[in-house]
Design an enzyme around this catalytic site. Structure first.
Site, PDB file in Angstrom:
ATOM      1  N   GLY A 287       0.463  -0.745   0.198  1.00 39.50           N
ATOM      2  CA  GLY A 287      -0.218  -0.202   0.169  1.00 39.50           C
ATOM      3  C   GLY A 287       1.118   1.495  -0.051  1.00 39.50           C
ATOM      4  O   GLY A 287       0.178   2.621  -0.718  1.00 39.50           O
ATOM      5  N   ALA A 288       1.783   1.172   0.832  1.00 33.15           N
ATOM      6  CA  ALA A 288       2.913   2.470   1.201  1.00 33.15           C
ATOM      7  C   ALA A 288       3.657   2.250   1.906  1.00 33.15           C
ATOM      8  O   ALA A 288       3.993   0.573   1.936  1.00 33.15           O
ATOM      9  CB  ALA A 288       2.297   3.338   1.595  1.00 33.15           C
ATOM     10  N   MET A 289       4.993   2.658   1.643  1.00 30.77           N
ATOM     11  CA  MET A 289       6.407   2.088   2.469  1.00 30.77           C
ATOM     12  C   MET A 289       6.966   3.404   3.429  1.00 30.77           C
ATOM     13  O   MET A 289       7.079   4.566   2.548  1.00 30.77           O
ATOM     14  CB  MET A 289       7.252   1.952   1.570  1.00 30.77           C
ATOM     15  N   GLU A 290       7.351   3.118   4.558  1.00 24.05           N
ATOM     16  CA  GLU A 290       7.186   4.652   5.069  1.00 24.05           C
ATOM     17  C   GLU A 290       9.480   5.472   5.065  1.00 24.05           C
ATOM     18  O   GLU A 290       9.509   5.651   6.233  1.00 24.05           O
ATOM     19  CB  GLU A 290       7.145   4.277   6.545  1.00 24.05           C
ATOM     20  N   ASN A 291       9.527   4.998   3.519  1.00 25.66           N
ATOM     21  CA  ASN A 291      11.250   5.689   3.776  1.00 25.66           C
ATOM     22  C   ASN A 291      10.379   7.280   5.205  1.00 25.66           C
ATOM     23  O   ASN A 291      10.376   7.876   3.984  1.00 25.66           O
ATOM     24  CB  ASN A 291      11.640   5.988   2.332  1.00 25.66           C
ATOM     25  N   GLU A 324       1.412   5.586   7.974  1.00 25.19           N
ATOM     26  CA  GLU A 324       2.811   5.977   7.452  1.00 25.19           C
ATOM     27  C   GLU A 324       3.869   6.818   7.946  1.00 25.19           C
ATOM     28  O   GLU A 324       4.923   7.114   8.283  1.00 25.19           O
ATOM     29  CB  GLU A 324       3.026   6.348   5.957  1.00 25.19           C
ATOM     30  N   HIS A 327       5.036   5.984  11.164  1.00 24.66           N
ATOM     31  CA  HIS A 327       6.153   5.016  11.714  1.00 24.66           C
ATOM     32  C   HIS A 327       7.100   6.478  10.857  1.00 24.66           C
ATOM     33  O   HIS A 327       8.401   5.796  11.453  1.00 24.66           O
ATOM     34  CB  HIS A 327       6.863   4.442   9.910  1.00 24.66           C
TER      35      HIS A 327
END
Length: 884
Positions: A287-291, A324, A327
């Site tokens: 769904g998404a990535m918390e970079n 996100e 995070h």
């Protein structure tokens, strides 16, 4: 540690300088140089790094010992592809006395289309031309695909990053840009320097490799800023998209600026970076990535258009953005030490994400939705023998993808909600703040969290939560009413209903949360227990309910007479309690510990229900029932459909057919839900309405289908056994020219609902075509696997073409895992269990073995359930006039 496959500890990274250049858009390759400053802990004649699909061209060390500087060129390079480790052999020993040691690796890589590492996403530009954007996805172990590194969460370092791209492109990374200038080696790379620019970014904080990120392409953005000040000024926030989409980022932007301020306040720690960018990626496996500072999203998780998007995506966008952003504290600022404690990242981000959405949109009643969706999904998975504890042993990082599931996320979040509710949210969050401050920029363990909260609350939280985190499963509380009071016994709940002594070895600390009496007040005499049974005296037996607002992570099995009475007292229950009562009754029946007929009778008490969330739970449970009974006689299947129609139709008629401008969000969602369900069970009035609307749509009036009924209409049209080629083509056109950012996803989820044989073949053939992006393959499995009329045919197709399917699915383990599970999850017979087991017996299933086992557990339970209750359901439907 001997129980983990990790890199040797004789050197440790402290800083990376990563440079990416030579991007070739025809060959889809790039070049890179990575310099790693090392702390030498033990003398060594080799250095091991993680790598995957990289070609190492050169490696050398610059070493300083007592102010003497010298270089060491690697004498040999050895590759171990099985564990994804490259070893640089040194011709002389690197001494502990080295005050400085910098390893430089020159390499080349592939811009893959597998949605991991540094990869390409295909899309159609605003001018109608096929093109690509480029971005990264590193969690959990794919930073090594983009650059050689020490790819473990505990091996934190700072990062400098630069990338060389065409002048017209935008380049992004975790930190703000500090310079952009022509590359010094532009001519050497065969490209005129004036056509390129090298963009360099500021140094990151100390962080794990999986959080480094970059993206480049033809982007535009919308921007805003926070209300609070950070470093003396508002924080700049931007949402980036490819050209032509930026306005659809406005809603996510408005959420993000507020959520950053909210988390900074409740955690009492300001967001630490000088900016936040969010970017929509056209191909994305998750769904998404918390970079940290550059969050990447699937388009449908960050873009939303009030005029054209299905309103269900509005809540999705708000939640995913909040998740996100949580995070940025849980995971980024403080990181779990190893992947066995993944839940410290994901469980907390899930819980905190819903807290933030509730703060932004209190009228959405999101914690009732949490109970209806997140809690139920977590409980459903954890009721299977092949579930796993929240904190689960992980030997190899190559196995970690299989625990990015409902246990780590949803049972984890539900357990946090349980202890937070018991202690009081204010106390709980103060403890969380202590934890974050104590471990900022470092790594932590679950015990560190419990210690901080215990200090604030004055109780031993670790002891309360030990079994919830480290043991598999959860309890079923069985209620018995006696002269002495209400007796409550706990034992493990298994969906297969065959709990033996060997399964029931855990005794959980259980907060009871009983409400009782005419005012439904909280009963304080017994607030929790930690024993196999307890007797509660003094309850008002006219009305009581255990587990107020479903904050406890368990199910309650009431005596039949009490369940029936509660069904007549729904006016005393909150929407959350109603959801819990319905869900518990259904799953207990599914486990053959209760009665499916009792569940159906319970639902009859909800005919006048007004809550969207309650109706959503009813609809979900009825869909599961119809799905499990898909091989029962026609009279039963038709009777369940008629029961569904009769139950929902009064509410639908009260709402009316037309969406009203300005009506509240939950009313619109309720009407959309009614359309979806009544279309699925082919209510004649609703289907006729859909056909009229679709005729206008197919004739060219794209606005004839409002976004909130698009999914329902497509499903109803395609599931008509006489669906025409022209109708199919009109829907298929959404794949190339979608009406909205979510229309393509909606269409793919509809294509497996076909029933006409010729169209079935066409839809199945799409799976291996370029019409269906890899990211959406599991949506095809959702559609076909959920279609009782096609379930077996689709499984036969999967078996017959497994070699080609497997080859495509293997490019991304997350998509492969989801596809396999969703293909088989809805079967409900011993025949299916045996067939699936036999098929996979000689296949390589390591990358989805856990999900396969869980699906088989689910099938076994459903098989027993249908065998036990099938005849009773058939008799009840006939007795109540739903079947002949």
């Amino acid at each position: 540690m001997t129980d983990r496959e990790i890199l040797p500890t004789y050197v440790k990274p402290t800083h990376y300088t990563v440079s990416v250049y030579g991007i070739d858009e025809e060959k889809f390759t790039y070049q890179g140089t990575t310099k790693i400053d090392l702390e030498v802990r033990e003398a060594t004649d080799e250095i091991k790094l993680n790598y995957r699909y990289l070609t190492i061209e050169q490696a050398f060390l610059a070493v300083e010992v007592t102010k003497t500087t010298y270089d060491i060129t690697s004498s040999a390079i050895e590759y171990d592809e099985a564990v994804q480790v490259v070893t640089f052999k040194l011709p002389q020993t690197l001494p502990v006395e080295a005050s400085k040691a910098t390893l430089t690796v020159i390499y080349s890589g592939v811009l893959n289309d597998a949605m991991c590492g540094f990869y390409r996403s295909k899309y159609t530009s605003a001018e109608g031309k096929p093109t690509h954007m480029y971005s990264t996805q590193f969690e959990s172990s794919d930073a090594r695909r983009a650059f050689p590194c020490f790819d473990e969460p505990a091996l934190k370092a700072t990062f400098d990053f630069s990338i060389t791209v065409p002048e017209t492109w935008t380049a992004l990374s975790n930190m703000p840009e500090v310079s952009s200038k022509p590359p010094e080696d532009g001519k050497k790379k065969g490209v005129a320097p004036t056509a390129l620019k090298t963009v360099t970014f500021a140094t990151t904080p100390v962080m794990s490799t999986y959080l480094l990120a970059w993206a480049c392409g033809d982007f535009e953005y919308v921007e805003g800023e926070t209300a609070r000040l950070y470093h003396g000024k508002p924080l700049p926030v931007k949402v980036y998209t490819t050209k032509g989409l930026k306005q659809q980022g406005e809603f996510a932007l408005s959420c993000a600026t507020k959520v950053i301020d909210y988390f900074s306040e409740v955690f009492d720690i300001d967001y630490v970076l000088p900016k936040l960018d969010m970017i929509a990626c056209h191909e994305f496996s998750h769904g998404a990535m918390e970079n940290w500072g550059l969050i990447t999203y699937r388009t449908t998780a960050v873009l939303f258009d009030e005029a054209t998007s299905d309103s269900s995506y509005k809540k999705r966008v708000a939640y995913v953005v909040a998740h996100e952003l949580a995070h940025q504290w849980f995971g980024n600022l403080v990181t779990m030490d190893w992947w066995n404690e993944l839940w410290l990242n994901e469980g907390f981000a899930t819980f905190a994400g819903w807290l933030a959405v509730d703060k932004l949109f209190p009228e959405w009643d999101v914690f009732s939705s949490f109970v209806s969706e997140s809690l139920q999904d977590g409980l459903a998975l954890d009721s299977l023998r092949q579930s796993h504890p929240i904190e689960v042993p992980v030997r190899s990082v190559l196995d970690v993808e299989q625990i990015f599931d409902a246990i780590s996320y949803l049972k984890g979040a539900s357990s946090i909600r349980m202890i937070s509710s018991h202690l009081g949210q204010e106390t709980f969050l103060k403890g969380v703040s202590k934890y974050l401050k104590a471990h900022a920029y470092g790594n932590a363990h679950t015990s560190d969290l419990w210690d901080a909260i215990s200090e604030e609350a004055g109780v031993n939280v670790g002891a309360m939560m030990e079994n919830w985190i480290k043991k598999i499963g959860y309890p079923l509380l069985t209620v018995t009413e006696t002269d002495a009071g209400v007796s409550i016994a706990q034992r493990r709940f298994l969906l297969t209903g065959d709990v033996g002594p060997e399964d029931d070895t855990t005794t959980w600390w259980v907060p009871l949360g009983i409400v009782s009496g005419a005012e439904a007040a909280v009963f304080e005499s017994v607030s929790a227990f930690e024993a196999k049974d307890v007797t509660v005296a003094g309850l008002d037996l006219d009305f009581y309910k255990i587990n107020k607002n479903q904050t406890g992570v368990y199910r309650v099995n009431y005596p039949p007479a009490r369940l029936a009475k509660l069904g007549q007292q729904v006016d005393r229950l909150s929407s959350t309690d109603k959801v819990g009562l319905i869900a518990d009754s259904f799953h207990i029946a599914n486990a053959c510990e209760g009665s499916t007929v009792g569940f159906l009778s319970l639902l009859e008490g909800f005919r006048h229900e007004e809550s969207y969330v309650v109706w959503s739970q009813i609809a979900s449970r009825l869909a599961s029932l119809r799905s499990a009974f898909f091989e029962q006689p026609t009279a039963v299947r038709d009777g369940l459909a008629k029961f569904t129609r009769d139950l929902l139709k009064p509410t639908f008629e009260r709402l009316g057919y037309e969406f009203v401008d300005g009506e509240d969000y939950l009313t619109a969602r309720l009407r959309a839900l009614m359309f979806e369900v009544l279309g699925a069970v082919r209510d004649p009035d609703v289907v006729a309405y859909f056909q009229t609307k679709f005729a206008s749509y197919a004739a060219g009036d794209k606005k004839a289908l409002g976004p909130n009924i698009r999914s329902a209409v497509f499903g109803a049209v395609l599931s008509d056994k006489d669906c025409t080629d022209a109708s199919y083509e009109a829907i298929l056109g959404e794949l190339d020219n979608p009406s909205s950012v979510d229309a393509k996803e909606v269409t793919i989820r509809s294509l497996g609902k076909v029933r006409r044989p010729e169209l079935v073949k066409r839809s199945m053939a799409l799976i291996l075509s370029d019409k269906i992006p890899t990211q959406d393959l599991y949506n095809m499995a959702v559609s076909f696997g959920g279609n009782g009329d096609l379930r077996w045919q689709f499984w036969e197709y999967v078996k017959s073409d497994w070699a080609n399917l497997s080859a495509r699915l293997k490019t991304n383990v997350t998509i492969q895992d989801h596809f396999v599970r969703l293909t088989i999850y809805s079967f409900s017979s011993q025949k299916a269990y045996d067939d699936i087991t036999a098929f996979f017996k000689d296949k390589d299933t390591r990358e989805f073995a856990r999900s396969l086992g869980q699906a088989l557990d689910k099938i076994k339970a459903a098989s027993s359930w249908v065998a036990k209750d099938g005849a009773d359901v058939a008799a009840w439907l006939k007795e109540h006039g739903y079947s002949e």
